[in-house]
Write a protein that holds these residues in place. Sequence first.
Motif: not given
Length: 139
Positions: A68-82
Amino acid sequence: MTDQPNPLNTKEGEAQLLQDLLSAERAGAKVAGDSLKQCNDDAQRKVLEQVHRGEVDSCKLVLSCLQHLGLEPNREVGAFYDKAMAIESLDERLPFIDRGQRWVIRKLKEYLPGCQDPVIRKELEKMLEIHEVNSLLAH
């Protein structure tokens, strides 16, 4: 006392929040999915399945906001996973997963009062409800 706007409600703050939420939701979905593979308890399985669905749905909601904002999403998985997966016992990991749910709730409650965009407000209010329900279920 000055009326300083919430930094999350600036264009830059909003963009960063959405990217952070996306990374966190990806991490949460991956944690729940990987935890399900280790799960032998029906009650825990039910919680993890619900959390997994909620995290996947939340990823879609955040992606919708970014689009909606015309922003490209990152491809990251947050540190929460590890951090979560380093906790071997599911009995101990589940409360940590709930802390992740509550972090998202706090962030959304901090951001939403100043949100002026009705599209983003609607999507993130859905996300807030998902996390509140899942946090209650995890207790």
